[in-house]
Design an enzyme around this catalytic site. Structure first.
Site, short mmCIF file in Angstrom:
data_model
loop_
_atom_site.label_atom_id
_atom_site.label_comp_id
_atom_site.label_asym_id
_atom_site.label_seq_id
_atom_site.Cartn_x
_atom_site.Cartn_y
_atom_site.Cartn_z
N GLY A 1 0.83 -1.21 0.00
CA GLY A 1 0.00 0.00 0.00
C GLY A 1 0.86 1.25 0.00
O GLY A 1 0.53 2.25 0.63
N SER B 1 1.52 3.24 -2.45
CA SER B 1 1.23 4.21 -3.51
C SER B 1 0.64 5.52 -2.98
O SER B 1 0.70 6.55 -3.64
CB SER B 1 0.25 3.59 -4.53
OG SER B 1 -0.94 3.19 -3.91
N ARG B 2 0.06 5.47 -1.79
CA ARG B 2 -0.64 6.65 -1.24
C ARG B 2 -0.54 6.67 0.27
O ARG B 2 -0.14 5.69 0.89
CB ARG B 2 -2.14 6.56 -1.58
CG ARG B 2 -2.48 6.75 -3.01
CD ARG B 2 -3.98 6.69 -3.22
NE ARG B 2 -4.43 5.35 -3.49
CZ ARG B 2 -5.41 4.75 -2.84
NH1 ARG B 2 -6.04 5.37 -1.87
NH2 ARG B 2 -5.78 3.53 -3.17
N ASP C 1 -1.46 -7.45 -5.72
CA ASP C 1 -2.70 -7.50 -4.94
C ASP C 1 -2.41 -8.39 -3.74
O ASP C 1 -2.23 -9.61 -3.89
CB ASP C 1 -3.84 -8.08 -5.79
CG ASP C 1 -5.16 -8.11 -5.03
OD1 ASP C 1 -5.13 -8.10 -3.78
OD2 ASP C 1 -6.21 -8.13 -5.68
N ASN D 1 0.74 -2.76 5.25
CA ASN D 1 -0.03 -1.52 5.42
C ASN D 1 -1.27 -1.44 4.53
O ASN D 1 -2.20 -0.71 4.82
CB ASN D 1 0.92 -0.34 5.15
CG ASN D 1 0.17 0.95 4.87
OD1 ASN D 1 -0.31 1.61 5.79
ND2 ASN D 1 0.03 1.29 3.59
N SER E 1 -5.83 -0.66 13.46
CA SER E 1 -6.56 0.61 13.59
C SER E 1 -7.15 0.70 14.99
O SER E 1 -7.44 -0.33 15.62
CB SER E 1 -7.71 0.66 12.57
OG SER E 1 -8.60 1.70 12.89
N TYR F 1 -14.47 -3.93 8.59
CA TYR F 1 -13.16 -3.29 8.80
C TYR F 1 -12.64 -3.53 10.23
O TYR F 1 -11.48 -3.92 10.42
CB TYR F 1 -13.29 -1.79 8.51
CG TYR F 1 -12.02 -1.00 8.60
CD1 TYR F 1 -11.08 -1.03 7.58
CD2 TYR F 1 -11.75 -0.20 9.71
CE1 TYR F 1 -9.91 -0.29 7.65
CE2 TYR F 1 -10.59 0.55 9.79
CZ TYR F 1 -9.67 0.51 8.76
OH TYR F 1 -8.52 1.25 8.84
N LYS G 1 -9.32 -5.58 11.42
CA LYS G 1 -8.24 -4.93 12.19
C LYS G 1 -8.04 -5.60 13.56
O LYS G 1 -6.93 -5.67 14.06
CB LYS G 1 -8.55 -3.43 12.35
CG LYS G 1 -8.53 -2.66 11.01
CD LYS G 1 -7.18 -2.77 10.33
CE LYS G 1 -7.06 -1.92 9.08
NZ LYS G 1 -5.74 -2.06 8.43
N ILE H 1 -6.22 9.62 10.64
CA ILE H 1 -5.04 10.14 9.94
C ILE H 1 -5.51 10.74 8.62
O ILE H 1 -6.39 10.20 7.94
CB ILE H 1 -4.04 8.99 9.65
CG1 ILE H 1 -3.72 8.17 10.93
CG2 ILE H 1 -2.76 9.53 9.01
CD1 ILE H 1 -3.03 8.91 12.04
N1 NAP Z 1 -6.31 6.92 7.41
C1 NAP Z 1 -6.68 6.54 8.61
O1 NAP Z 1 -7.30 7.31 9.35
C2 NAP Z 1 -6.35 5.18 9.12
C3 NAP Z 1 -6.65 4.89 10.46
C4 NAP Z 1 -6.35 3.65 10.98
C5 NAP Z 1 -5.76 2.70 10.18
N2 NAP Z 1 -5.49 2.99 8.87
C6 NAP Z 1 -4.88 1.93 8.08
O2 NAP Z 1 -3.67 2.39 7.51
C7 NAP Z 1 -3.44 1.72 6.28
C8 NAP Z 1 -3.20 2.75 5.18
O3 NAP Z 1 -4.36 3.55 5.07
P1 NAP Z 1 -4.40 4.95 4.30
O4 NAP Z 1 -5.22 5.85 5.12
O5 NAP Z 1 -3.05 5.35 3.88
O6 NAP Z 1 -5.30 4.51 3.05
P2 NAP Z 1 -5.28 4.95 1.52
O7 NAP Z 1 -4.76 6.31 1.37
O8 NAP Z 1 -6.65 4.62 1.04
O9 NAP Z 1 -4.24 3.92 0.90
C9 NAP Z 1 -4.47 2.55 0.89
C10 NAP Z 1 -3.30 1.85 0.24
O10 NAP Z 1 -3.56 0.44 0.20
C11 NAP Z 1 -3.34 -0.03 -1.13
N3 NAP Z 1 -4.19 -1.19 -1.41
C12 NAP Z 1 -5.52 -1.30 -1.30
N4 NAP Z 1 -5.92 -2.52 -1.65
C13 NAP Z 1 -4.80 -3.22 -2.00
C14 NAP Z 1 -4.55 -4.54 -2.45
N5 NAP Z 1 -5.55 -5.42 -2.64
N6 NAP Z 1 -3.28 -4.91 -2.71
C15 NAP Z 1 -2.27 -4.04 -2.55
N7 NAP Z 1 -2.43 -2.78 -2.13
C16 NAP Z 1 -3.69 -2.37 -1.86
C17 NAP Z 1 -3.68 1.18 -2.00
O11 NAP Z 1 -3.02 1.11 -3.25
P3 NAP Z 1 -3.70 0.68 -4.62
O12 NAP Z 1 -5.06 1.28 -4.66
O13 NAP Z 1 -2.71 1.23 -5.59
O14 NAP Z 1 -3.69 -0.82 -4.61
C18 NAP Z 1 -3.08 2.31 -1.19
O15 NAP Z 1 -1.70 2.41 -1.42
C19 NAP Z 1 -4.65 0.84 6.04
O16 NAP Z 1 -4.39 -0.47 6.47
C20 NAP Z 1 -5.71 1.47 6.91
O17 NAP Z 1 -6.70 0.56 7.28
C21 NAP Z 1 -5.77 4.21 8.33
#
Ligand code: NAP
Length: 243
Positions: A9, A11-12, A59, A86, A138, A151, A155, A184
């Site tokens: 993950g 990429s973003r 994936d 991640n 999370s 979700y 988690k 976040i």
């Molecule tokens: N943002 C928050 O508030 C928050 C809070 C608690 C936990 N988290 C956790 O932190 C992690 C990152 O979240 P984020 O906020 O950075 O989310 P995000 O900006 O939506 O990024 C999600 C990342 O996961 C990748 N991804 C999704 N499905 C995938 C798959 N099947 N195979 C490989 N890569 C995949 C996406 O890339 P592609 O689309 O290019 O595949 C992207 O790089 C996640 O596990 C999320 O649950 C986030």
């Protein structure tokens, strides 16, 4: 020999911040996700700063693909020292409206994706008698959340997986920990209205939404010597939202 970190993950959002930080700190960084184009931009930023990085389309929900990727990386760089699981998605709905597909998609990517990553890297780490595995869970995996049964279950599952695998791998000097972010600022949370955002900030003792870098720095800490005796733990990075 440079240490190698594999970030899913990347990429973003949080994964991208983790990849950039490890790149700045001298790691060779493998950036994996489903979107090669975005990964290549992250790799470019790392190489512009003189670092070494590789973009890999993956994936995480498919074990065979994860194992093939890891094989390629080990052929190229010789080893993987750090795995950061991640990658994650949301498909939020109240349980009554949640489809089987909403459930399966989230569990397959978030929880099985971590299992797949661990399965793929551990044979090499065991041979090397060294490994640092960090799974991103999370706050809602600890507290639960209405509208996020899939979700939150994925988690919470990651926390159980982390503890179990930590016990299995400790004798080989492999630590396995989880990081539990609160709210976040990333694409995952950018659909919150200004009102909801403000209400949320009022519940956070540190009075701000977290940044991807806040999480990345904690992940990095878990790979440093200061964390050598930490395993099976879930470290919260949530501004005090949940204590
Ligand atoms: N943002 C928050 O508030 C928050 C809070 C608690 C936990 N988290 C956790 O932190 C992690 C990152 O979240 P984020 O906020 O950075 O989310 P995000 O900006 O939506 O990024 C999600 C990342 O996961 C990748 N991804 C999704 N499905 C995938 C798959 N099947 N195979 C490989 N890569 C995949 C996406 O890339 P592609 O689309 O290019 O595949 C992207 O790089 C996640 O596990 C999320 O649950 C986030």
């Amino acid at each position: 020999m440079q240490k190698v970190a594999f970030v899913t993950g990347a990429s973003r959002g949080i994964g991208k911040a983790i990849a950039l930080l490890f790149g700045r700190e001298g790691y060779t960084v493998v950036c994996a996700s489903r979107t090669l184009n975005d990964l290549q931009k992250v790799v470019q930023r790392i190489t512009d700063l003189g670092g070494e990085a590789l973009a890999i389309e993956l994936d995480v929900s498919i074990l065979f693909d994860f194992q093939s990727c890891v094989k390629k990386v080990v052929e190229k760089y010789g080893k993987i020292d750090v795995l950061i699981n991640n990658a994650g998605v949301v498909r939020d709905k109240l349980l009554l409206r949640m489809s089987e597909n909403d459930w399966d998609t989230v569990l397959n990517i978030n929880l099985k994706g971590c299992f797949n990553g661990i399965k793929a890297v551990t044979p090499g780490m065991m041979k090397n008698r060294y490994g640092r595995i960090i799974n991103i869970t999370s706050v809602v995996g600890i507290t639960g959340n209405a509208g996020q049964a899939n979700y939150a279950s994925s988690k919470a599952g990651i926390i159980g997986l982390t503890k179990s695998v930590a016990k299995e791998l400790a004798s080989r000097n492999i630590t396995v920990n989880a990081v539990a972010p609160g709210y976040i600022d990333t694409d995952m949370t950018d659909n919150l209205s200004d009102k909801v955002r403000e209400e949320l900030i009022n519940q956070i003792p540190l009075r701000r939404i977290g940044t991807p870098e806040d999480v990345a720095l904690t992940v990095k800490f878990l790979t440093e010597n200061g964390a050598n005796y930490i395993t099976g733990q879930t470290i919260s990075v949530n501004g005090g939202l949940y204590m």
